[in-house]
Every structure is written in C-alpha cells, then in structure tokens.
Design an enzyme around this catalytic site. Structure first.
Site, PDB file in Angstrom:
ATOM      1  N   HIS A 425      -3.687  21.416  18.372  1.00 14.91           N
ATOM      2  CA  HIS A 425      -4.353  21.842  17.145  1.00 14.91           C
ATOM      3  C   HIS A 425      -5.810  21.394  17.240  1.00 14.91           C
ATOM      4  CE1 HIS A 425      -0.201  21.678  15.027  1.00 14.91           C
ATOM      5  NE2 HIS A 425      -0.431  22.876  15.540  1.00 14.91           N
ATOM      6  N   GLU A 428      -7.661  18.748  14.924  1.00 16.29           N
ATOM      7  CA  GLU A 428      -7.134  17.387  14.834  1.00 16.29           C
ATOM      8  C   GLU A 428      -7.749  16.538  15.943  1.00 16.29           C
ATOM      9  OE1 GLU A 428      -2.934  18.006  14.876  1.00 16.29           O
ATOM     10  OE2 GLU A 428      -2.941  19.071  12.955  1.00 16.29           O
ATOM     11  N   GLU A 593       1.455  11.431  14.985  1.00 19.54           N
ATOM     12  CA  GLU A 593       0.579  11.866  13.897  1.00 19.54           C
ATOM     13  C   GLU A 593      -0.318  10.707  13.488  1.00 19.54           C
ATOM     14  OE1 GLU A 593       0.381  14.803  12.607  1.00 19.54           O
ATOM     15  OE2 GLU A 593       2.237  15.855  13.106  1.00 19.54           O
TER      16      GLU A 593
END
Length: 848
Positions: A425, A428, A593
């Site tokens: 992504h 990010e 994450e």
C-alpha cells in the site's frame, strides 16, 4: 530532479565516420531524405554527457524496450544528490572512465580509459547479468504514466528526530468547523488538469511523465504584497489536486484519488510557498473517505520547513491547532466525504514548506539507500541485490538476499528462510521506515546481526508497489486495484509485483523451510503497533502462531500491543499476503500494522511515533527472531503457558458477556479460537473491488484455458475397485497387442510351429508379472476416504483382505481364460497353415 537533456548541441568536433557512412548509404538506396546531422552523433552525445554527468545509459541494465516509448528517455537515469560526496566522486570517476570518450571516432563503450582520458587497449570485464547495482551505480529514474505532469526539481528532506516527545493534540471543544463553500465562492489557485480517473486505465509510461512544457498551475502573484500561497504536488508521492482560496489565509484542498479510481483519499503530501510568518492559516481537506480517523483522537499533521532544515537542521515535525475531523456537509449523493481542518503558523516569511499525512519515503529514497549498500565493500558481500521484476510502469522491484556465505553446501541447505516486504500500500510509508530499521540492523556488524545471517536466509522486497509510491497513491497500483487483495492472481502482466513475489516464495519453499513471513503496513484508525496473523486449527501447533507477537510485545512494550493483535482469517481477506502465504505452508505469516499516530503504552504514552521509533521496531523484529529460535526453548514454552492463561481469561470474558456459565477445566481447549476473537474489519484493509473492466476478459480466457488443461488431464480414480478394473483392462489390451504382433511376425517368418512351444512360457511370464505388479501395488486412499478415516470410519482389515483376494482371483481367472482362448485359436491357425503347406507340396490334407 530531472533536468531535460540538451537537444541542440553544436558539433564542434570531427564528423562521426559511422554517421557519415550511414548517411551516404541510406541516401544512395533512397531510404533517407533528411539533412546531415539528423542522426544522433557520438560527438553530440559526448557533449551532453560531459555537461550532464548525472546521466548514464541504461541499455546494459536490462530495461524492457517495450516499456520505453521515448528513445531519448532511455538516457535519463537518476543521479541522486542524497548520497555522500565520496560516493559522488567515485561514481563520477567511473562515469568519466567508462563513458566519456576522448575521441569521437571511438564508438565502443567496452574500451577502458585511464585517469587522463587516454584509451587503454583492453576490454572491460563483462557486467554481472543479475546484479543491478555495481560500483558505477546509476539509478533508474522513476517512470510515470504518460498522463502525469512532473516538475523537474530535486526534493530531498533531511532525517531528524525531535529532541522532545511530540504529544497528541488535546481538543478544547471550541474548534471551528468551517463550512465548505467550494470554487463557486472561492478562487481556484491550483488545479491539476489531466488526472486519470475511474474508467480510464494505464497504457504506457516514460521517465518524466507527460511530454511538453510543464505548466504553471499556481496563480501568478500580483506583486510582493500578494499573500496568496503557491501550491505544488507534481513530485514523487505528491497528490494534491486542487486548492481553493476562500479567504485571505484560508484554503480548501481536494486530494487526487488513486489513479484510475474514484476513491482512496487519505494520504496527502504537498508543498506551499510565499508564506507569511505572523499570519494564522487554515487548511481544510474536503474529500477524505474514512469515517474514523486518528485525527479525532489527537493525531497532528506533519510540516517541514526548508529554511529550518538549512539553518537549524530541523526536519519533519508535528504541527497544527484547532484540529477537527468531521463529515462534509456537501453530499454528492454517491458517497460521504469527511473533512480534516487545522490551523498553522509558518516559522518564516517567504519560506517553502511541505505538509504530509506521515513521513514520506519515496522510491528515490529507497534507491539512494540501496546504492549505498551496493557500494559498501562489506555489506555487499552478504547482501545481494537483484531485480525481482518490473512493475506495470517499468520501475524496478528490488529483491535483497541477505545471508552470510556458508562453508559447506550442507550448511547452506540447513538454513531456514525469513521473508519480509513493505509498501504494497503506497501511502503507508510507515512500512518503509520499519523496513529501513530492519535493514540498518541486519546489515550491521553487530554480533546478533552476524548470528542471524549465519542461521537464516533473508529475502526482502523493500517496496512492492513502486508505481503507487511514485504517483502518490494511497492503496492501489496503476491497475487501479489494491494489490493486497490479489495475491492469488493469475494475471502476471497486470499484477507483476505480487505475482513474482508469490512465485519467489513458492520456489523458496521448495528449497527450504520459511520460518516467518511478514508484510509491513500502516494503520490510520488504531494507535500502537500490532500484528495480524492466522489461526492454526492443528492441535500440534495450537497457539504457536501467537508466540512471535507475544515475544515482540515483551521486547518493545512501549510500542507494540499484543492485545491489538488478531488471528482470525476472514473470507474477504483470502487474497491478502499473510493468508495466501499461510495457506502455502508458512505457519508464522503476519501483517505488521504500525500506526500513523503514536503510542498509548508505557513511557511513550500519548506521544507521536517518530521515524526513529519505527526504525527501532525493525531492530526488535531481529531481536525477537533470536528469542523465537533460541535452542533453549524455555522462553517459547513460557509464552505458550502465558497464551493459554490469556485465552482462558478471554473465554471467561466472552461467556460472561453472553450471560453463560462454562466449566473450562477440561474442554476449553476444544473451543474454536476464531469464534472467540473479533474480526479484523477494523483494519485499514479494503474489500476487493474485483478486476478492472479491461482485465475481466483476460482473466476469463486464462481461467478457461486452465479448466481445459485440467480436463485434458486424466481424472484420478476414486476407488480401489476402479483402479483394479482399469489395471486389468490395460493388462488385457497389452496382451492382445502382443498376441497380434506375434501372429503377424509368425506369418511373415513362416515358423509358426516352433513358436507354439514358446508361447505358454511367454504368457506364463506375463501372468506372473501381472500378479507380482498387483502384489507390489500399495492401496492408496483418496481425500474423502482419508477424511472418513479421521472420523473413525476406517476400513476393516479382514474386509480389506477379502477384497484383495477376490480381486486377485478374478484377475487371474480372466487372464488364464484369455490365455487358453488365445492358444486354441493359434493352434487351429497353425493347423490350417500346415495343411496349406501340404496341399502346395501335392500331398493330402490331414483333415480330409
């Protein structure tokens, strides 16, 4: 960053003999009507190289010709200014020696030159066909879609760690919610004209993007007293589409969606100029799409001042007041938009400042880092840099293989593998900073790093989606889709980055065990750092996939939250990297994450993460790997015991919420863990949009070919009875074919009678071979039978014996009957042939 090449250079040297020859040759045959000098001359290019030492030819680096529509762009290679001056001097020396010819008569780039520019009569060593970087280290300039305008400026931000913690913003409750007025009541001061959106799709790319003169999109200042801000975002990772001035110091901003889509607006990165020090400016982004955001619980935007960076060595820092995240009052009837508003006071007059959602880390930043590794004589010995593939736009996707050289082949084969990746992504950028921290440590001379390189082979893909990073997307590639939903794709040409990554891991699994897979991401709605994993239902490995996250939380207690981890596999996440790799056989498969905000734990509570915090997590990953693989399994077993206790507490909590009582002493371990845990729907992961329209037919065709290929394959027999019948049928067909061949041979040779005595032996041997093959064949169970056996429905051994005996007797009976019939037919045929011979000789037939 990429100044245009000089196109008109006066030729002040001798004419090129090759051009002169080609000019006369083509003109003689009528193929060339142009003027002399229209062909590119070596002297011309020498002049360009001498005046532009940043550029080296890329032809020797395997660039795909089909991806480069503009021949001149092949010469545009990035020469980064972010590398150190010794590296600059080294590279400039190599470029002078290898490319700047002292004589225009010489066309070869294989001849070596000494430091005075004179030619040495020897050829240079051939280039490594697989290594992408060498000591000469030219970097490929980023390739953009041909619709994108790109400014030719070198943007470089210094790394800096704030000396004091940057605390979350504390709302006062009096924050203003500005009403969105739009360009009807305001003045557009910046707007991108050609922005590809949903409905269009990527066609081609080139270095520098759109051809032609770069337009001045910002308004023209009317004089020194004009206080209008000048906006810009046409650089790597920038994505501002429109700025509307609604008051003297107030602006409404619209972000550009991910290219070839109409959504995914969360990341922002843009530049402003013509600032005023004493004024309070308000910026409001009007088209964000997430209903929840960390901005609602204290996260601040990032600001960077170029004057502060030059004069005080201050880099990115958290700034902003009156921060609010709220729903847009203007509804277009299709989807709801959300606004982020904040106020800011600039530190200097006439400054150039940048705003960003998080610390940017661009494709050029990665290339600069990898070039420094390739040019390091120590690190390059155990870190091999390769090209995994080319992206859709033709940008290089790099693959690093990090391990110490092994002393023996057995030692090399015994090493387990660890696979790490980041930036699937593109918005990010947190993932790149964690990855940088990991690489800094694993490439260091630390004893722990050396030990890790001794026992592991690290496969690292530091930037999975370079196209999205370059153009400033938040989630998608240039295919207009979230790559982390397509790891099972069969469309190699449309999703090359993840297709080749999955294929690389598949080959790696054939060579050695992959102990750990981890993909680094960022999260915009939860603080701290945590992992998403997969839940193993095999009781042999029960809770094992949770040990690594628990160990990591103990090693980084003020950053990593184990309670935020989740191990539930949802159907909508089947195409993600962690689930696909887990189903391929990697037990410890994770998505890491890391928040865009900060920590709510320990000493770092209520403070924003810095780049140093994220890089330290890369070190903690290495430290946890050593704990996880410690031959002394004490830590591992302690973590398993703690996990069981935590799980008991969670089960008690769930049943108390439901108002039920349960005795957990004996049967609690039989409860499905996925029923206890909540889903990961709170993650940033978007649902799959399916394939773009222009790829649907391609996917259907490939699926049909795949199905036809499967139909051509023989279907596996389901039962032993079917296998026996098929075996007997094949055996009889083979015997019949042998019989026919023997008869044909006998008729031609004329010695049928002598063959009759050999046939019983032949067929007896055939029968013995068939029965021995049956005896040696082991019974195989299909998948349904295996499941049945697991459920307690295994076959009775006595029944199995009787079945095998009956099958054997049946086959032997059929074989003997077939043999008897064949012998009798051959005997009658032989008698008939014998009688015919007597008649020809004038005798009487024995049958008469």
């Amino acid at each position: 960053m990429f100044p245009a090449l000089e196109t008109e250079v006066k030729q002040e040297t001798l004419p090129d003999p090759y051009e002169d020859f080609m000019y006369h040759h083509l003109q003689y045959y009528g193929y060339f009507k142009g003027h002399r000098g229209s062909l590119p001359t070596s002297a011309t290019h020498q002049h360009v190289w001498k005046n532009n030492p940043r550029y080296l030819l890329s032809g020797s680096f395997g660039e795909r010709q089909g991806m480069i529509p503009d021949p001149l762009q092949k010469e545009k290679l990035l020469w980064p200014t972010c590398i150190s001056s010794p590296v600059h001097r080294q590279i400039e020396a190599v470029s002078r020696d290898s490319l700047m010819l002292s004589s225009p008569l010489l066309k070869s780039r294989q001849l070596l030159h000494d430091e005075f520019g004179e030619v040495n009569p020897c050829l240079r060593e051939p280039r490594d066909l697989f290594t992408f970087f060498s000591s000469s280290g030219p970097l490929q300039a980023p390739r953009w879609p041909i619709e994108c305008e790109v400014i030719k400026e070198n943007l470089h931000h210094i790394e800096w760690v704030p000396p004091q913690p940057e605390y979350f913003y504390q709302p006062t409750g009096n924050e203003k919610l500005p009403e969105i007025v739009g360009e009807e009541k305001g003045t557009v001061v910046f707007q991108l004209d050609s922005v590809p959106t949903e409905g269009s799709y990527f066609t081609s790319s080139r270095v520098g993007g759109k051809r032609g003169i770069i337009k001045e999109l910002a308004v023209t200042l009317q004089g020194p007293e004009d206080k209008t801000l000048l906006f810009e975002s046409r650089f790597e990772s920038g994505n501002l589409q429109k700025a509307v001035r609604v008051d003297t110091y107030e602006y409404e901003l619209t972000l550009r969606t991910d290219l070839y889509t109409n959504k995914h607006t969360q990341w922002f990165y843009f530049r402003v100029q013509n600032t005023r020090k004493d004024a309070t400016y308000r910026f409001t982004i009007v088209n964000l799409l997430k209903p929840k955001s960390l901005y609602t619980i204290g996260m601040k935007p990032l600001m960077y001042s170029q004057l502060d960076a030059k004069t005080h060595n201050i880099g990115w820092r958290r700034e902003g007041n009156e921060i609010r995240y709220y729903k847009n009052n203007r509804d277009d009837g299709q989807q709801a938009f959300y606004c982020l508003t904040w106020t800011i006071q600039f530190p200097h007059d006439q400054d150039t400042c940048f705003f960003a959602h998080f610390y940017p880390y661009t494709y050029t930043d990665l290339q600069c880092y990898l070039l420094s590794v390739a040019n390091n004589p120590v690190q390059s010995q155990f870190c091999k840099l390769r090209t995994l593939c080319r992206s859709l736009a033709g940008n290089t996707v790099y693959l690093l293989t990090i391990t110490n050289p092994s002393r023996t082949p057995q030692e090399a084969a015994a090493k387990k593998a660890v696979v790490l990746s980041a930036r699937v992504h593109p918005g990010e950028s947190n993932g790149s900073w964690v990855m940088k921290g990991f690489l800094d440590f694993i490439l260091s001379n630390s004893p722990d790093a050396q030990l890790l390189r001794d026992i592991f082979v690290f496969k690292v893909v530091p930037m999975l989606n370079p196209d999205g990073v370059i153009v400033g997307n938040y989630r998608c590639s240039l295919a207009g889709r979230d790559l982390n939903r397509h790891y099972k794709t069969i469309l190699k040409e449309s999703f090359p980055c993840i297709w080749y990554t999955r294929n690389m891991i598949k080959r790696l699994l054939e060579e050695r065990e992959v102990l750990l897979y981890c993909d680094f991401h960022g999260h915009s709605r939860k603080n701290n750092i945590f992992l998403y994993g997969c839940n193993n239902n095999d009781r042999k490995y029960w809770l094992h996939e949770r040990v690594f996250p628990l160990m990591l939380s103990k090693n980084a207690p003020d950053k990593f939250s184990f309670h935020s981890c989740n191990f539930k596999v949802q159907k909508c996440k089947e195409g993600t990297g962690r689930v696909v790799m887990w189903r391929m056989g990697i037990l410890n498969s994770y998505t890491m994450e890391s928040t865009f905000g900060g920590s709510t734990l320990g000493n770092k509570r209520d403070t924003h993460f810095t780049t140093e915090d994220l890089k330290s997590l890369g070190y903690h990953v290495c430290d946890t790997l050593l704990d996880f693989c410690d031959p002394d399994r004490t830590k591992f077993m302690q973590c398993l015991t703690e996990l069981k206790e935590l799980l008991q507490q969670e089960i008690h909590k769930k049943f108390n919420e439901l108002g039920q009582d349960m005795d957990l002493e004996g049967s609690w371990s039989d409860i499905c863990l996925s029923d206890i845990e909540s889903s990961t729907s709170g993650s940033d992961s978007s649902l799959s949009d399916g394939l773009p329209v222009h790829l649907l037919n391609v996917a259907d065709e490939l699926n049909q070919k795949k199905k036809m290929y499967k139909k051509k394959k023989k279907k596996p027999l389901q039962t032993r009875k079917q296998r026996n019948e098929q075996y007997q049928k094949n055996n009889l067909m083979q015997e019949l074919k042998l019989t026919e061949d023997a008869l044909s041979f006998q008729e031609k040779a004329g010695f049928a009678s002598s063959t009759l005595h050999k046939q019983p032996t032949f067929f007896r041997n055939s029968e013995n071979a068939s029965s021995s093959a049956m005896r040696n064949e082991k019974p195989r169970l299909n998948e349904s039978q295996l499941h049945g056996r697991d459920k307690g429905t295994s076959l009775d051994p006595s029944k199995m014996t009787s079945i095998l005996t009956k099958n054997k007797e049946r086959m032997q009976k059929r074989t003997k009957w077939r043999w008897r019939e064949t012998v009798e037919s051959r005997r009658s045929l032989s008698q008939h042939q014998h009688g015919m011979q007597i008649l020809r000789a004038g005798g009487d037939h024995p049958g008469r």
